[in-house]
Design an enzyme around this catalytic site. Structure first.
Site, PDB file in Angstrom:
ATOM      1  N   ASN A   1      45.462  35.428  17.477  1.00 59.21           N
ATOM      2  CA  ASN A   1      44.515  34.356  17.106  1.00 59.21           C
ATOM      3  C   ASN A   1      43.080  34.686  17.508  1.00 59.21           C
ATOM      4  O   ASN A   1      42.178  33.863  17.364  1.00 59.21           O
ATOM      5  CB  ASN A   1      44.949  33.004  17.699  1.00 59.21           C
ATOM      6  CG  ASN A   1      44.802  32.956  19.207  1.00 59.21           C
ATOM      7  OD1 ASN A   1      44.401  33.937  19.836  1.00 59.21           O
ATOM      8  ND2 ASN A   1      45.125  31.816  19.794  1.00 59.21           N
TER       9      ASN A   1
ATOM     10  N   ILE B   1      50.702  31.839  18.052  1.00 55.84           N
ATOM     11  CA  ILE B   1      52.154  31.944  18.272  1.00 55.84           C
ATOM     12  C   ILE B   1      52.822  30.574  18.388  1.00 55.84           C
ATOM     13  O   ILE B   1      54.026  30.456  18.249  1.00 55.84           O
ATOM     14  CB  ILE B   1      52.503  32.775  19.535  1.00 55.84           C
ATOM     15  CG1 ILE B   1      51.741  32.266  20.761  1.00 55.84           C
ATOM     16  CG2 ILE B   1      52.251  34.253  19.298  1.00 55.84           C
ATOM     17  CD1 ILE B   1      52.245  32.839  22.084  1.00 55.84           C
TER      18      ILE B   1
ATOM     19  N   TYR C   1      49.866  30.330  35.596  1.00 49.43           N
ATOM     20  CA  TYR C   1      50.092  31.552  34.826  1.00 49.43           C
ATOM     21  C   TYR C   1      51.459  32.153  35.178  1.00 49.43           C
ATOM     22  O   TYR C   1      52.281  32.439  34.295  1.00 49.43           O
ATOM     23  CB  TYR C   1      48.970  32.548  35.130  1.00 49.43           C
ATOM     24  CG  TYR C   1      49.192  33.932  34.591  1.00 49.43           C
ATOM     25  CD1 TYR C   1      49.109  34.191  33.229  1.00 49.43           C
ATOM     26  CD2 TYR C   1      49.481  35.001  35.442  1.00 49.43           C
ATOM     27  CE1 TYR C   1      49.315  35.469  32.729  1.00 49.43           C
ATOM     28  CE2 TYR C   1      49.675  36.274  34.959  1.00 49.43           C
ATOM     29  CZ  TYR C   1      49.594  36.507  33.594  1.00 49.43           C
ATOM     30  OH  TYR C   1      49.810  37.769  33.114  1.00 49.43           O
TER      31      TYR C   1
ATOM     32  N   VAL D   1      39.615  44.748  37.799  1.00 52.24           N
ATOM     33  CA  VAL D   1      38.597  45.318  38.677  1.00 52.24           C
ATOM     34  C   VAL D   1      38.088  46.666  38.160  1.00 52.24           C
ATOM     35  O   VAL D   1      36.893  46.965  38.248  1.00 52.24           O
ATOM     36  CB  VAL D   1      39.131  45.436  40.132  1.00 52.24           C
ATOM     37  CG1 VAL D   1      40.344  46.356  40.230  1.00 52.24           C
ATOM     38  CG2 VAL D   1      38.049  45.907  41.080  1.00 52.24           C
TER      39      VAL D   1
ATOM     40  N   ILE E   1      32.689  44.511  46.157  1.00 57.03           N
ATOM     41  CA  ILE E   1      34.073  44.522  46.632  1.00 57.03           C
ATOM     42  C   ILE E   1      34.306  43.216  47.377  1.00 57.03           C
ATOM     43  O   ILE E   1      33.538  42.865  48.280  1.00 57.03           O
ATOM     44  CB  ILE E   1      34.319  45.737  47.556  1.00 57.03           C
ATOM     45  CG1 ILE E   1      34.214  47.033  46.728  1.00 57.03           C
ATOM     46  CG2 ILE E   1      35.676  45.624  48.255  1.00 57.03           C
ATOM     47  CD1 ILE E   1      34.416  48.310  47.533  1.00 57.03           C
TER      48      ILE E   1
ATOM     49  N   ARG F   1      38.109  37.075  47.839  1.00 52.40           N
ATOM     50  CA  ARG F   1      38.335  36.156  46.712  1.00 52.40           C
ATOM     51  C   ARG F   1      39.455  35.185  47.074  1.00 52.40           C
ATOM     52  O   ARG F   1      40.529  35.627  47.497  1.00 52.40           O
ATOM     53  CB  ARG F   1      38.700  36.973  45.481  1.00 52.40           C
ATOM     54  CG  ARG F   1      38.533  36.219  44.193  1.00 52.40           C
ATOM     55  CD  ARG F   1      38.633  37.148  43.003  1.00 52.40           C
ATOM     56  NE  ARG F   1      39.948  37.749  42.880  1.00 52.40           N
ATOM     57  CZ  ARG F   1      40.308  38.559  41.884  1.00 52.40           C
ATOM     58  NH1 ARG F   1      39.429  38.867  40.942  1.00 52.40           N
ATOM     59  NH2 ARG F   1      41.506  39.070  41.818  1.00 52.40           N
TER      60      ARG F   1
HETATM   61  C1  UD2 Z   1      46.292  40.934  38.648  1.00 51.54           C
HETATM   62  C2  UD2 Z   1      46.236  40.532  37.195  1.00 51.54           C
HETATM   63  C3  UD2 Z   1      46.543  39.081  37.045  1.00 51.54           C
HETATM   64  C4  UD2 Z   1      47.858  38.733  37.729  1.00 51.54           C
HETATM   65  C5  UD2 Z   1      47.804  39.199  39.191  1.00 51.54           C
HETATM   66  C6  UD2 Z   1      49.138  38.986  39.876  1.00 51.54           C
HETATM   67  C7  UD2 Z   1      44.589  41.948  36.114  1.00 51.54           C
HETATM   68  C8  UD2 Z   1      43.211  42.028  35.535  1.00 51.54           C
HETATM   69  N1  UD2 Z   1      44.906  40.781  36.667  1.00 51.54           N
HETATM   70  O1  UD2 Z   1      45.270  40.301  39.355  1.00 51.54           O
HETATM   71  O2  UD2 Z   1      46.630  38.768  35.671  1.00 51.54           O
HETATM   72  O3  UD2 Z   1      48.922  39.343  37.042  1.00 51.54           O
HETATM   73  O4  UD2 Z   1      47.528  40.590  39.241  1.00 51.54           O
HETATM   74  O5  UD2 Z   1      49.038  39.230  41.226  1.00 51.54           O
HETATM   75  O6  UD2 Z   1      45.365  42.876  36.054  1.00 51.54           O
HETATM   76  N2  UD2 Z   1      38.002  42.898  43.009  1.00 51.54           N
HETATM   77  C9  UD2 Z   1      36.817  43.252  43.633  1.00 51.54           C
HETATM   78  N3  UD2 Z   1      35.654  43.154  42.905  1.00 51.54           N
HETATM   79  C10 UD2 Z   1      35.634  42.727  41.605  1.00 51.54           C
HETATM   80  C11 UD2 Z   1      36.859  42.368  40.985  1.00 51.54           C
HETATM   81  C12 UD2 Z   1      38.035  42.459  41.729  1.00 51.54           C
HETATM   82  O7  UD2 Z   1      36.791  43.634  44.802  1.00 51.54           O
HETATM   83  O8  UD2 Z   1      34.534  42.672  41.009  1.00 51.54           O
HETATM   84  C13 UD2 Z   1      39.262  43.012  43.789  1.00 51.54           C
HETATM   85  C14 UD2 Z   1      40.009  41.699  43.844  1.00 51.54           C
HETATM   86  O9  UD2 Z   1      39.551  40.909  44.923  1.00 51.54           O
HETATM   87  C15 UD2 Z   1      41.431  42.182  44.037  1.00 51.54           C
HETATM   88  C16 UD2 Z   1      41.467  43.543  43.316  1.00 51.54           C
HETATM   89  O10 UD2 Z   1      40.128  43.915  43.121  1.00 51.54           O
HETATM   90  O11 UD2 Z   1      41.735  42.339  45.396  1.00 51.54           O
HETATM   91  C17 UD2 Z   1      42.171  43.486  41.989  1.00 51.54           C
HETATM   92  O12 UD2 Z   1      41.621  42.424  41.239  1.00 51.54           O
HETATM   93  P1  UD2 Z   1      41.972  42.174  39.693  1.00 51.54           P
HETATM   94  O13 UD2 Z   1      41.285  40.911  39.304  1.00 51.54           O
HETATM   95  O14 UD2 Z   1      41.695  43.391  38.902  1.00 51.54           O
HETATM   96  O15 UD2 Z   1      43.556  42.015  39.673  1.00 51.54           O
HETATM   97  P2  UD2 Z   1      44.562  41.071  40.501  1.00 51.54           P
HETATM   98  O16 UD2 Z   1      45.501  42.000  41.208  1.00 51.54           O
HETATM   99  O17 UD2 Z   1      43.849  40.090  41.323  1.00 51.54           O
END
Ligand code: UD2
Length: 310
Positions: free
Chosen positions: A33, A56, A143, A187, A203, A270
């Site tokens: 979509n 869907i 989610y 990230v 970070i 975060r």
């Molecule tokens: C992932 C999945 C989410 C969900 C989750 C389950 C992605 C994009 N998201 O979230 O959908 O399935 O896992 O646990 O795959 N970070 C920074 N700086 C930034 C952005 C992120 O430090 O600008 C850190 C963030 O705080 C985290 C890590 O990078 O510790 C990974 O972050 P993310 O948003 O890529 O993925 P995650 O594991 O939170």
């Protein structure tokens, strides 16, 4: 030659599955979509596929696109954890009811197998590592709840409704076409976008939190194997590498491949972030013969090809 339906086929991972199916000579139909998917992800494939713009959750649309299909790769979803916190009913509607609708249409159309894209989010912040599929799920966001419920529907259809299904729980997927534009984007996509512009990324926290980053081509291969492996039906598989990489290490590795001398900024942790995440890929290895083949470093190289200054 098989006929394949890819829901969410204009998205980051879905569009790579479309390319792989075309490469092996299948006929491909995409339902999307375009809420988060983008047609430019399909630019190379567009002339060879049948593209249907639709939702869907719409029964008539799901029935129409499932006709004559052998395999469904179901990726269409609301993929953002924070968005699901703001709009839990919409997460449930898209991810659970939408999946039920696709399953119902697939069953009625006599589809051979449906591969469902799920998430490591179903494990929540349970500290035991690595995650194995038999661990009790502890979903901590709408989610994760909506995906877990959809998994249960997949298993019900496999056991009781005569439609083979396979569930894949993705860890942190990265690769080309991942959209960096939202603050909740992956990230790696955010860091690459900022660092190629010479801007230091932020970070969150001390950067010692870890993730299991899996390259999108390995995820595609897991999908194809899940569709082809006879005894995979009814099973749930982790799709991760088994390796933990810290965000500090990610930053350093990217600075290396992009040849940028930057220092990261550190911000507050975060809220709701989990500390560590890592898959056990053992079951996928045993049953599907799958293991990640593209290392984290090689994945970063492939992702940044073309953006590295000469
Ligand atoms: C992932 C999945 C989410 C969900 C989750 C389950 C992605 C994009 N998201 O979230 O959908 O399935 O896992 O646990 O795959 N970070 C920074 N700086 C930034 C952005 C992120 O430090 O600008 C850190 C963030 O705080 C985290 C890590 O990078 O510790 C990974 O972050 P993310 O948003 O890529 O993925 P995650 O594991 O939170």
């Amino acid at each position: 030659m098989s006929v394949c339906l890819v829901t969410g086929g204009a998205g980051f991972i879905g569009s790579h599955i479309v390319d792989a199916l075309l490469a092996r000579g299948d006929r491909v139909r995409v339902l999307d979509n375009l809420s988060t998917g983008r047609l430019e992800n399909l630019s190379a494939a567009m002339e060879k596929i049948e593209f249907v713009e639709g939702d869907i959750r719409d029964e008539a649309t799901a029935q129409k696109v499932a006709e004559g299909v052998d395999f469904v790769f179901h990726l269409a979803a609301m993929v953002s954890v924070p968005k699901s916190m703001e709009k839990p009913a919409e997460a449930e509607s898209v991810n659970t009811i939408g999946t039920l609708n696709v399953l119902t249409a697939a069953r009625a159309a006599g589809v051979r197998r449906l591969i469902f894209s799920s998430t490591c989010a179903v494990y929540g912040d349970e500290p035991t590592l690595p995650k194995t599929e038999t661990m009790p799920p502890r979903p901590q966001s709408p989610y994760a709840i909506s995906k877990l419920a959809a998994e249960a529907y997949c298993q019900l259809f496999n056991e009781s409704f005569g439609l083979e299904t396979v569930v894949l729980r993705y860890f942190n997927v990265f690769g080309p076409r991942q959209d960096p534009s939202s603050p909740y984007s992956g990230v790696i996509s955010i860091f690459v976008e900022r660092m190629t512009k010479g801007v230091a990324p932020t970070i969150f926290g001390d950067g010692e939190q870890t993730r299991d980053f899996v390259f999108v081509e390995d995820v595609v291969r897991a999908n194809l194997l899940a569709s082809e492996t006879p005894n995979a039906a009814g099973k749930i598989f982790n799709v991760g590498t088994g390796r933990q990489v810290s965000i500090n290490h990610l930053f350093k590795s990217l600075a290396d491949v992009l040849r940028r001398e930057l220092s990261p900024r550190y911000g507050p942790p975060r809220p709701g972030d989990i500390s560590h995440s890592c898959a056990s890929p053992a079951l996928a290895n045993t049953v599907l013969g799958w293991s990640a083949q593209i290392s984290f470093e090689e994945g970063l190289r492939r992702l940044t090809t073309g953006v590295v200054p000469e």
